[in-house]
Design a protein around this motif. Structure first.
Motif, mmCIF file in Angstrom:
data_model
loop_
_atom_site.group_PDB
_atom_site.id
_atom_site.type_symbol
_atom_site.label_atom_id
_atom_site.label_comp_id
_atom_site.label_asym_id
_atom_site.label_seq_id
_atom_site.Cartn_x
_atom_site.Cartn_y
_atom_site.Cartn_z
ATOM 1 N N ALA A 11 0.837 -1.204 0.000
ATOM 2 C CA ALA A 11 0.000 0.000 0.000
ATOM 3 C C ALA A 11 0.872 1.253 0.000
ATOM 4 C CB ALA A 11 -0.943 -0.010 1.200
ATOM 5 N N GLU A 12 1.921 1.247 0.803
ATOM 6 C CA GLU A 12 2.834 2.394 0.841
ATOM 7 C C GLU A 12 3.556 2.566 -0.492
ATOM 8 O OE1 GLU A 12 3.206 4.757 3.146
ATOM 9 O OE2 GLU A 12 1.624 3.793 4.302
ATOM 10 N N LYS A 15 1.112 4.108 -2.855
ATOM 11 C CA LYS A 15 0.918 5.524 -2.528
ATOM 12 C C LYS A 15 2.093 6.356 -3.016
ATOM 13 C CE LYS A 15 -0.037 6.539 1.672
ATOM 14 N NZ LYS A 15 -0.218 6.574 3.116
ATOM 15 N N ASP A 16 3.306 5.864 -2.836
ATOM 16 C CA ASP A 16 4.496 6.575 -3.308
ATOM 17 C C ASP A 16 4.489 6.695 -4.832
ATOM 18 O OD1 ASP A 16 5.344 6.824 -0.700
ATOM 19 O OD2 ASP A 16 6.814 5.208 -0.824
ATOM 20 N N MET A 18 1.822 6.767 -6.738
ATOM 21 C CA MET A 18 0.822 7.775 -7.092
ATOM 22 C C MET A 18 1.349 9.185 -6.837
ATOM 23 S SD MET A 18 -2.951 6.261 -6.122
ATOM 24 C CE MET A 18 -2.683 6.480 -4.386
ATOM 25 N N ALA A 19 2.082 9.370 -5.755
ATOM 26 C CA ALA A 19 2.631 10.691 -5.456
ATOM 27 C C ALA A 19 3.597 11.136 -6.552
ATOM 28 C CB ALA A 19 3.328 10.687 -4.096
ATOM 29 N N GLN A 67 -4.094 4.911 -9.450
ATOM 30 C CA GLN A 67 -5.169 5.060 -8.463
ATOM 31 C C GLN A 67 -6.061 3.828 -8.456
ATOM 32 O OE1 GLN A 67 -5.856 7.826 -6.243
ATOM 33 N NE2 GLN A 67 -7.065 6.175 -5.375
ATOM 34 N N PHE A 70 -4.226 1.053 -6.658
ATOM 35 C CA PHE A 70 -4.241 1.300 -5.217
ATOM 36 C C PHE A 70 -5.628 0.963 -4.650
ATOM 37 C CE2 PHE A 70 -4.999 4.141 -1.589
ATOM 38 C CZ PHE A 70 -3.971 3.741 -0.754
ATOM 39 N N ASP A 71 -6.682 1.431 -5.318
ATOM 40 C CA ASP A 71 -8.035 1.151 -4.850
ATOM 41 C C ASP A 71 -8.310 -0.349 -4.800
ATOM 42 O OD1 ASP A 71 -8.472 3.866 -4.604
ATOM 43 O OD2 ASP A 71 -9.652 4.022 -6.447
#
Length: 83
Positions: A11-12, A15-16, A18-19, A67, A70-71
């Protein structure tokens, strides 16, 4: 590493990702905005072409894909916990 730890790590990671993609998308947006501002100053210049906006579109598509991934990762965890 436990299953929960590997899920959190993934998950991290997502997220990274996506950032980083968001930063790239914003940079492309700024480039496009700059081109539009230049065009507004000189409306007789040529119109924007696909080459002008395609990088921004590509950045948006990559961000959208990240995204969704991630979802899906988050949804899989929620479903697993609810079982």
């Amino acid at each position: 590493m436990s299953e929960q730890d590997s899920w959190i790590a993934r998950a991290e990671e997502l997220k990274d990702q996506m950032a980083a993609l968001l930063v790239a998308q914003l940079e492309e947006y700024e480039t496009m905005t700059s081109k539009l501002e230049q065009w507004k100053q000189n409306p007789s210049d040529t119109w924007l072409t696909e080459a002008d906006y395609q990088p921004w579109q590509d950045a948006l598509k990559k961000l959208e894909s990240a995204q969704r991934e991630f979802d899906a990762h988050i949804s899989a965890r929620v479903k697993k916990e609810g079982e």
